[in-house]
Scaffold this active site. Structure first.
Site, PDB file in Angstrom:
ATOM      1  CD  GLN A 129      -3.072   1.194   2.170  1.00 19.11           C
ATOM      2  OE1 GLN A 129      -3.172   0.029   2.739  1.00 19.11           O
ATOM      3  NE2 GLN A 129      -3.649   2.221   2.297  1.00 19.11           N
ATOM      4  CG  PHE A 130       1.564   3.739  -3.559  1.00 21.01           C
ATOM      5  CD1 PHE A 130       1.729   5.236  -3.787  1.00 21.01           C
ATOM      6  CD2 PHE A 130       0.402   2.890  -4.183  1.00 21.01           C
ATOM      7  CE1 PHE A 130       0.498   5.659  -4.634  1.00 21.01           C
ATOM      8  CE2 PHE A 130      -0.506   3.659  -4.897  1.00 21.01           C
ATOM      9  CZ  PHE A 130      -0.370   4.944  -5.372  1.00 21.01           C
ATOM     10  CB  THR A 131      -1.880   5.383  -0.118  1.00 19.02           C
ATOM     11  OG1 THR A 131      -2.455   4.178   0.511  1.00 19.02           O
ATOM     12  CG2 THR A 131      -2.249   5.258  -1.872  1.00 19.02           C
TER      13      THR A 131
END
Length: 149
Positions: free
Chosen positions: A78-80
């Protein structure tokens, strides 16, 4: 590297309405890799996931690790988690690692946890996923390898 660890009774991931992974008791781990992360960051996050004591013992105290309980791990990229929303309303993701590095560290963490004896299921890297969970407690822990909190 950042990880959100949620103690779950169960969790699953769907991609395009197809169930691709599910676990019972254990952790849902949301993982983000930063541009500047290195092997020390990976080792720190792995050690914390392996040894964090957030399961109840016989006295109801959070005193047991996932090693102690034999729980499973659902690892989702989850790069966010590196979204910076301090300015304006649209987050910037410039601190997130590029695709190749992020996927490499994501896969390495999964492989290293498996080599320690954990059952690890994963999401699908760079896919739109539907993640479902029953948070147990609820217990949610935020980890950052830079130890900023």
């Amino acid at each position: 590297m950042r990880a959100i660890i949620q103690k779950v009774k169960r969790a699953s991931v769907k991609v395009e309405n197809e169930l691709i992974s599910e676990i019972g008791n254990g952790y849902l781990v949301l993982l983000a890799v930063k541009q500047t992360d290195d092997d020390d960051d990976l080792a720190y996050i792995k050690k914390k996931i392996s040894n964090l004591r957030i399961f109840e013992d016989e006295d109801g105290k959070l005193n047991l690790s996932i090693k102690d309980t034999g729980g499973e791990i659902l690892l989702v990229s989850q790069f966010t988690l590196y979204g910076d929303a301090r300015k304006g309303n649209r987050p910037s993701f410039t601190m997130s690692a590029g695709l190749e590095k992020a996927n490499n560290y994501y896969e390495r963490l999964s492989d290293e946890l498996i080599s320690e004896g954990f059952t690890v299921k994963t999401g699908k890297f760079q896919a739109h996923m539907e993640v479902s969970l029953i948070n147990d407690g609820p217990v949610t822990i935020i980890l950052d390898s830079e130890r900023i909190f």
